[in-house]
Design an enzyme around this catalytic site. Structure first.
Site, PDB file in Angstrom:
ATOM      1  N   CYS A 113      38.595  35.196  42.999  1.00  0.00           N
ATOM      2  CA  CYS A 113      37.221  35.705  43.043  1.00  0.00           C
ATOM      3  C   CYS A 113      36.555  35.683  41.665  1.00  0.00           C
ATOM      4  O   CYS A 113      35.330  35.714  41.570  1.00  0.00           O
ATOM      5  CB  CYS A 113      37.211  37.121  43.606  1.00  0.00           C
ATOM      6  SG  CYS A 113      38.015  37.210  45.209  1.00  0.00           S
ATOM      7  N   HIS A 257      30.590  39.903  42.372  1.00  0.00           N
ATOM      8  CA  HIS A 257      31.317  39.149  43.398  1.00  0.00           C
ATOM      9  C   HIS A 257      31.178  39.924  44.700  1.00  0.00           C
ATOM     10  O   HIS A 257      31.360  41.148  44.728  1.00  0.00           O
ATOM     11  CB  HIS A 257      32.789  39.017  42.989  1.00  0.00           C
ATOM     12  CG  HIS A 257      33.685  38.719  44.135  1.00  0.00           C
ATOM     13  ND1 HIS A 257      33.470  37.647  44.981  1.00  0.00           N
ATOM     14  CD2 HIS A 257      34.797  39.349  44.615  1.00  0.00           C
ATOM     15  CE1 HIS A 257      34.397  37.655  45.920  1.00  0.00           C
ATOM     16  NE2 HIS A 257      35.211  38.671  45.721  1.00  0.00           N
ATOM     17  N   ASN A 287      33.023  37.483  52.367  1.00  0.00           N
ATOM     18  CA  ASN A 287      33.543  37.285  51.014  1.00  0.00           C
ATOM     19  C   ASN A 287      33.906  35.805  50.860  1.00  0.00           C
ATOM     20  O   ASN A 287      34.832  35.326  51.520  1.00  0.00           O
ATOM     21  CB  ASN A 287      34.770  38.190  50.859  1.00  0.00           C
ATOM     22  CG  ASN A 287      35.424  38.117  49.499  1.00  0.00           C
ATOM     23  OD1 ASN A 287      35.345  37.107  48.808  1.00  0.00           O
ATOM     24  ND2 ASN A 287      36.107  39.172  49.118  1.00  0.00           N
TER      25      ASN A 287
HETATM   26  N1  ACO Z   1      39.768  45.407  63.004  1.00  0.00           N
HETATM   27  C1  ACO Z   1      40.208  46.550  63.573  1.00  0.00           C
HETATM   28  N2  ACO Z   1      41.196  47.286  63.049  1.00  0.00           N
HETATM   29  C2  ACO Z   1      41.765  46.849  61.907  1.00  0.00           C
HETATM   30  C3  ACO Z   1      41.359  45.677  61.276  1.00  0.00           C
HETATM   31  C4  ACO Z   1      40.319  44.935  61.869  1.00  0.00           C
HETATM   32  N3  ACO Z   1      39.855  43.796  61.343  1.00  0.00           N
HETATM   33  N4  ACO Z   1      42.094  45.497  60.175  1.00  0.00           N
HETATM   34  C5  ACO Z   1      42.948  46.537  60.098  1.00  0.00           C
HETATM   35  N5  ACO Z   1      42.756  47.348  61.147  1.00  0.00           N
HETATM   36  C6  ACO Z   1      43.454  48.576  61.456  1.00  0.00           C
HETATM   37  C7  ACO Z   1      44.800  48.686  60.806  1.00  0.00           C
HETATM   38  O1  ACO Z   1      45.776  48.033  61.567  1.00  0.00           O
HETATM   39  C8  ACO Z   1      45.015  50.174  60.756  1.00  0.00           C
HETATM   40  O2  ACO Z   1      45.434  50.593  62.010  1.00  0.00           O
HETATM   41  P1  ACO Z   1      46.523  51.777  62.179  1.00  0.00           P
HETATM   42  O3  ACO Z   1      45.913  52.965  61.505  1.00  0.00           O
HETATM   43  O4  ACO Z   1      46.656  51.896  63.650  1.00  0.00           O
HETATM   44  O5  ACO Z   1      47.740  51.259  61.482  1.00  0.00           O
HETATM   45  C9  ACO Z   1      43.614  50.687  60.536  1.00  0.00           C
HETATM   46  O6  ACO Z   1      42.715  49.682  60.959  1.00  0.00           O
HETATM   47  C10 ACO Z   1      43.324  51.020  59.072  1.00  0.00           C
HETATM   48  O7  ACO Z   1      41.998  51.403  59.005  1.00  0.00           O
HETATM   49  P2  ACO Z   1      41.500  52.335  57.863  1.00  0.00           P
HETATM   50  O8  ACO Z   1      42.022  53.686  58.119  1.00  0.00           O
HETATM   51  O9  ACO Z   1      40.047  52.199  57.644  1.00  0.00           O
HETATM   52  O10 ACO Z   1      42.276  51.714  56.623  1.00  0.00           O
HETATM   53  P3  ACO Z   1      41.876  51.808  55.187  1.00  0.00           P
HETATM   54  O11 ACO Z   1      41.136  53.062  54.924  1.00  0.00           O
HETATM   55  O12 ACO Z   1      43.102  51.492  54.435  1.00  0.00           O
HETATM   56  O13 ACO Z   1      40.826  50.601  54.997  1.00  0.00           O
HETATM   57  C11 ACO Z   1      40.337  48.468  54.185  1.00  0.00           C
HETATM   58  C12 ACO Z   1      41.269  49.308  55.036  1.00  0.00           C
HETATM   59  C13 ACO Z   1      38.985  48.394  54.867  1.00  0.00           C
HETATM   60  C14 ACO Z   1      40.902  47.037  54.106  1.00  0.00           C
HETATM   61  C15 ACO Z   1      40.188  49.125  52.825  1.00  0.00           C
HETATM   62  O14 ACO Z   1      41.440  49.293  52.222  1.00  0.00           O
HETATM   63  C16 ACO Z   1      39.320  48.323  51.926  1.00  0.00           C
HETATM   64  O15 ACO Z   1      38.115  48.279  52.070  1.00  0.00           O
HETATM   65  N6  ACO Z   1      39.947  47.632  50.927  1.00  0.00           N
HETATM   66  C17 ACO Z   1      39.292  46.679  50.095  1.00  0.00           C
HETATM   67  C18 ACO Z   1      39.680  45.348  50.583  1.00  0.00           C
HETATM   68  C19 ACO Z   1      38.606  44.345  50.306  1.00  0.00           C
HETATM   69  O16 ACO Z   1      37.440  44.529  50.487  1.00  0.00           O
HETATM   70  N7  ACO Z   1      39.009  43.219  49.861  1.00  0.00           N
HETATM   71  C20 ACO Z   1      38.024  42.220  49.563  1.00  0.00           C
HETATM   72  C21 ACO Z   1      38.709  40.958  49.355  1.00  0.00           C
HETATM   73  S1  ACO Z   1      39.531  40.907  47.824  1.00  0.00           S
HETATM   74  C22 ACO Z   1      38.346  40.738  46.691  1.00  0.00           C
HETATM   75  O17 ACO Z   1      37.424  39.997  46.842  1.00  0.00           O
HETATM   76  C23 ACO Z   1      38.447  41.550  45.505  1.00  0.00           C
END
Ligand code: ACO
Length: 330
Positions: A113, A257, A287
């Site tokens: 990124c 980004h 992204n």
């Molecule tokens: N659709 C539905 N459910 C999903 C999905 C999806 N696409 N993906 C994961 N889940 C589920 C998981 O399996 C988990 O289920 P469980 O609780 O039954 O195990 C649950 O959703 C987790 O949800 P949250 O409680 O919201 O999890 P968290 O608070 O950890 O959020 C997230 C996850 C959104 C990925 C968060 O950590 C985040 O925003 N991280 C940043 C990641 C990011 O934006 N990366 C960008 C790319 S890298 C870059 O460019 C820098």
């Protein structure tokens, strides 16, 4: 020492729009889940016969036209990408050939990124030192080909999209242009966001793996990415402002980004910046990794969000972990 400026920009995205609803027919996800956690509403996916180089080429042609130069003026090509058409050589070699650039230097930068800012920084050094007068800098990705579109890969696949953006960097003649660039990496964190195979490590070499191995899929530790991003973005933006003795009041636009709208919001909140100073188009494209900043820059300029004399900051955080910024007087 000379100074470089961005003389023109261009971008290109594939036609196929994939909405959150479309994804929910392929995997167990929902528009509500994706939208509330990332701000993404839709993204673009490339057709099967289109590679990253095709997107990069179209963006380059648009940037060349926008800069009002001839392709033959380009003396250096740098492409930021993690989704190159071939294992080797880089996309830069394909672009160099398709633009008919004879034997000018061309190479790829795999800083995920942060790769567009890394590439911009390298081109800036070449122009500053008088090695070249004009460089083509590209960020391009066709990530739809790498992601796991099943429920197993949903935490990653819903976030990413395809696209390309390009900039023509030339020697500045009025003192405006790139003021400084700042590059960082913390390699010990690399396994929080990576795709292990195919690679030359014994664990990643293709002959040693089943083709459906998870090692061929991008893996992300979302919580660690979030935690590091909301610290590193403000740090590197402040580093760019401090290096140029600029306060937030002097900055007209920050182009981060496009990682995740929640990350941008958290960064703005930490820095006490209103969201109208933080450019966002993630709702349309998701992204796009190395492509997100040049696409955003190209759209911000087309929307007249940047005027001559404005100070803007580009900032990135991503796999590596890498992070970077550039301060520009437009
Ligand atoms: N659709 C539905 N459910 C999903 C999905 C999806 N696409 N993906 C994961 N889940 C589920 C998981 O399996 C988990 O289920 P469980 O609780 O039954 O195990 C649950 O959703 C987790 O949800 P949250 O409680 O919201 O999890 P968290 O608070 O950890 O959020 C997230 C996850 C959104 C990925 C968060 O950590 C985040 O925003 N991280 C940043 C990641 C990011 O934006 N990366 C960008 C790319 S890298 C870059 O460019 C820098």
């Amino acid at each position: 020492m000379y100074k470089s400026r961005i003389a023109g920009v261009g971008h290109h995205v594939p036609e196929q729009v994939v909405t959150n609803h479309d994804l929910s027919t392929m995997m167990d996800t929902s528009d509500e889940w994706i939208r509330t956690r990332s701000g993404i509403q839709e993204r673009r996916w490339s057709p099967q016969d289109t590679g990253t180089s095709d997107l990069a080429y179209e963006a380059s042609v648009n940037a060349i036209e926008n800069a009002g130069i001839k392709a033959s003026n380009i003396e250096l090509v740098i492409v930021g990408t993690i989704s190159s058409d071939y294992f080797f050589p880089g996309v830069s070699a394909q672009i160099q050939d398709r633009l008919g650039l004879n034997t000018v230097g061309a190479f790829d930068i795999k800083a995920a990124c942060s790769a567009f800012i890394y590439s911009l920084s390298v081109a800036d050094q070449f122009i500053k030192t008088g090695m070249v007068k004009t460089a083509l800098v590209i960020g391009a990705e066709a990530q739809s080909k790498l992601i796991d579109k099943s429920t197993e890969g949903r935490d990653v696949s819903v976030l990413f999209g395809d696209g390309a953006g390009a900039a023509i960097l030339t020697r500045s003649d009025d003192g405006n242009g790139i003021l400084s660039t700042h590059l960082h990496c913390e390699g010990r964190e690399l396994k929080h966001l990576w795709m292990e195979a195919p690679g030359t490590s014994p664990n990643a070499w293709i002959n040693n793996l089943e083709l459906d191995s998870d090692k061929f899929k991008p893996i992300m530790n979302g919580k660690e990415v979030f935690k590091n991003a909301v610290t590193r973005f403000p740090e590197v933006i402040e580093e760019a402002m401090a290096a140029n003795k600029l306060s937030m009041d002097d900055i007209q636009l920050i182009i981060p980004h496009q990682a995740n709208y929640r990350i941008s919001q958290a960064v703005a909140k930490r820095m006490g910046v209103e969201m109208d100073k933080v450019y966002s188009n993630i709702h349309k494209y998701g992204n796009t990794t190395a492509a997100s900043i040049p696409i955003a820059l190209s759209e911000a300029l087309a929307e007249n969000k940047i005027s001559k004399g404005d100070h803007i900051i580009l900032a990135a955080f991503g796999a590596g972990f890498t992070w970077a910024s550039a301060a520009i007087k437009w």
